[in-house]
Design a protein around this motif. Sequence first.
Motif, short mmCIF file in Angstrom:
data_model
loop_
_atom_site.label_atom_id
_atom_site.label_comp_id
_atom_site.label_asym_id
_atom_site.label_seq_id
_atom_site.Cartn_x
_atom_site.Cartn_y
_atom_site.Cartn_z
N PRO A 26 47.28 43.74 42.60
CA PRO A 26 46.42 42.95 41.71
C PRO A 26 47.18 41.78 41.10
CG PRO A 26 47.05 45.02 40.67
CD PRO A 26 47.54 45.07 42.08
N THR A 27 46.47 40.71 40.88
CA THR A 27 47.04 39.52 40.25
C THR A 27 47.12 39.72 38.74
OG1 THR A 27 44.91 38.47 39.89
CG2 THR A 27 45.99 38.06 42.04
N ASP A 86 60.65 43.67 37.46
CA ASP A 86 59.93 42.95 38.51
C ASP A 86 58.41 43.12 38.47
OD1 ASP A 86 62.15 41.74 39.73
OD2 ASP A 86 62.65 43.63 40.73
N SER A 87 57.89 43.72 37.41
CA SER A 87 56.45 43.91 37.30
C SER A 87 55.81 42.74 36.56
CB SER A 87 56.13 45.20 36.54
OG SER A 87 56.59 46.32 37.26
N VAL A 88 54.60 42.39 36.98
CA VAL A 88 53.75 41.50 36.20
C VAL A 88 52.86 42.40 35.36
CG1 VAL A 88 53.81 39.63 37.91
CG2 VAL A 88 51.96 41.30 37.98
N GLY A 89 52.27 41.86 34.32
CA GLY A 89 51.46 42.72 33.48
C GLY A 89 50.48 41.97 32.63
N ALA A 90 49.74 42.76 31.85
CA ALA A 90 48.77 42.23 30.90
C ALA A 90 48.53 43.29 29.84
CB ALA A 90 47.46 41.88 31.60
N ALA A 157 48.59 47.08 31.51
CA ALA A 157 48.61 47.34 32.96
C ALA A 157 49.78 46.57 33.58
CB ALA A 157 47.30 46.94 33.61
N TYR A 158 50.43 47.18 34.57
CA TYR A 158 51.60 46.60 35.22
C TYR A 158 51.52 46.81 36.73
CZ TYR A 158 53.18 47.54 30.48
OH TYR A 158 53.26 47.62 29.12
N TYR A 159 51.94 45.80 37.47
CA TYR A 159 52.07 45.93 38.92
C TYR A 159 53.30 45.16 39.38
CZ TYR A 159 51.35 46.43 43.79
OH TYR A 159 51.53 46.77 45.08
N PRO A 160 54.11 45.77 40.21
CA PRO A 160 54.03 47.17 40.64
C PRO A 160 54.31 48.10 39.46
CG PRO A 160 56.09 46.19 41.39
CD PRO A 160 55.30 45.10 40.74
#
Length: 187
Positions: A26-27, A86-90, A157-160
């Motif tokens: 997910p972006t 290395d995770s992106v998140g919101a 929320a975080y990905y990965p």
Amino acid sequence: MSLPSPSPALASASASAAAAASAAAPTQAELLDFVRRAAADAALIASLPLDPEGRTWVRLAGPGDSEAWLIGWPPGTGTGWHDHADSVGAFVTAAGELRENALAARLPTDGWKTLELDDGVDRERRLTVGRGRAFGRHHVHEVLNESADRHAVSVHAYYPPLPQIRRYSRSGQTLRLEQVERPQDWQ
């Protein structure tokens, strides 16, 4: 010379693979949309048990194999300075108010213990109900509930899924790497 068109089966398989890849990664915008929708779910927010002494959390099913959490913040609590590697998140505030202090600077990812920050890198956001933000890899911040008497609740929320969290201490413009945590340290 023109290339042949892919067969309908191959085109369908490619579209399915692309959709699966998109679902699996997910972006930042998709993570932000997810946490906004979850934060607006009054029944979900009310289901979180709140502890007067420490933060509480419940794991949620995030989009596309992301890691998601519903977190309760007692008055006067915070995370301390950290990043999500290395995770992106919101995240979005669902109840109460949170403050995020962040660094508007890209830090080296490895090989340092102490770093002198430039002037002007500090950013502060007040996040009331429904407000939040998405962030990229290596985003250094701290999140605080500064209320003296009111819990706050947020959705993250975080990905990965978080491979590690680096924790920092800060004194003036000096940032020091204190600890690297891995999932087994907090689960």
